[in-house]
Design an enzyme around this catalytic site. Structure first.
Site, short mmCIF file in Angstrom:
data_model
loop_
_atom_site.label_atom_id
_atom_site.label_comp_id
_atom_site.label_asym_id
_atom_site.label_seq_id
_atom_site.Cartn_x
_atom_site.Cartn_y
_atom_site.Cartn_z
CB VAL A 1 0.33 4.83 -1.80
CG1 VAL A 1 1.31 4.86 -2.98
CG2 VAL A 1 0.29 6.19 -1.12
CD GLU A 2 -5.38 0.70 -3.59
OE1 GLU A 2 -5.64 -0.49 -3.85
OE2 GLU A 2 -6.11 1.44 -2.89
CE1 TYR A 3 2.81 -2.27 -7.86
CE2 TYR A 3 1.88 -3.65 -6.12
CZ TYR A 3 2.98 -3.17 -6.82
OH TYR A 3 4.24 -3.58 -6.46
#
Length: 245
Positions: free
Chosen positions: A134-136
């Site tokens: 989960v990241e940008y």
């Protein structure tokens, strides 16, 4: 006199620029790495891979001082990494502990993303816990903490019920501080920091650390010549107990 001073300053600045450029090239090509975790403190090391490493000779890769591999399986509600089936099968023929990861989409429901992962990844006794990355990224939707929590928690619960293993959350330090700090305390964190040793903003202990994305090993020949390297936060015995818990 002034001309001589300006000439000296020009020479100094030029030398600094050249040195900076050389340093940048060495860093970019992985000749110099900002992080070099102690093998005494972090003896358990591993890689994470995807289609970008191309076809991997897993016997060769496994012989280079690594203990585990996380393999990209899915992304969002429908995408599957084209190399996953081969990588997952061949990695399990080596001495490595293997596991699979999913790249979380802000544009899909957690339930359908979990279904995509489950339909792709076969569970087995010694598999590493499933990972949700989960990241940008470039998305038409920028999540709020509340909306992300709702969909992510749905996926976490479904995966845990299916594999009987509590999933790992992979993320960056800035994303962790904004979306995870003081929450998700029951989940292990795999943190990315390719510049320095990570420190989570709420003091939580990380379990895995991706310390560089510029390592070069033998055994693969894909469009990406580098490979990500990671350490486990514990001893070899700790790692064996972690996998078998």
């Amino acid at each position: 006199m002034k001309k001589k001073l300006w000439l000296k300053l020009l020479i100094v600045f030029t030398a600094l620029a050249v040195c900076g450029g050389v340093l940048a090239v060495l860093l970019w090509n992985g000749v110099i790495q900002l992080n070099n975790p102690s093998r005494n403190k972090y003896p358990v090391r591993g890689v994470d891979v995807s289609r970008y490493q191309g076809k991997i000779d897993w016997q060769v890769l496994a012989s280079q001082g690594i203990d585990f591999a996380f393999i990209k399986a899915t992304e969002g509600s429908s995408h599957k990494d084209i190399c996953f089936d081969y990588n997952y099968e061949e990695a399990r023929k080596t001495k490595l502990y293997a596991g699979a990861y999913h790249f979380f989409s802000f544009d899909s429901a957690g339930e359908t993303q979990a279904e995509n992962f489950i339909n792709t990844v076969e569970g087995y006794d010694d598999m590493l816990p499933p990972v949700i990355d989960v990241e940008y990224y470039k998305s038409k939707n920028t999540p709020t903490r509340e909306n992300l929590s709702k969909e992510l928690k749905s996926m976490l619960d479904i995966l845990e019920n299916h594999y009987n293993k509590k999933p790992i959350i992979y993320t960056t330090e800035d994303f962790y501080e904004k979306f995870f700090s003081e929450d998700y305390k029951e989940y292990d964190i795999w943190i990315r920091d390719v510049v320095a040793k990570p420190k989570l903003s709420d003091g939580k202990k990380w379990t895995f650390w991706q310390y560089t994305n510029r390592e070069t090993l033998g055994g693969y020949n894909g469009e990406e010549k580098y490979i990500d390297m990671n350490v486990f936060n514990g001893s070899r015995q700790d790692f064996v107990e972690y996998v078998n818990k």
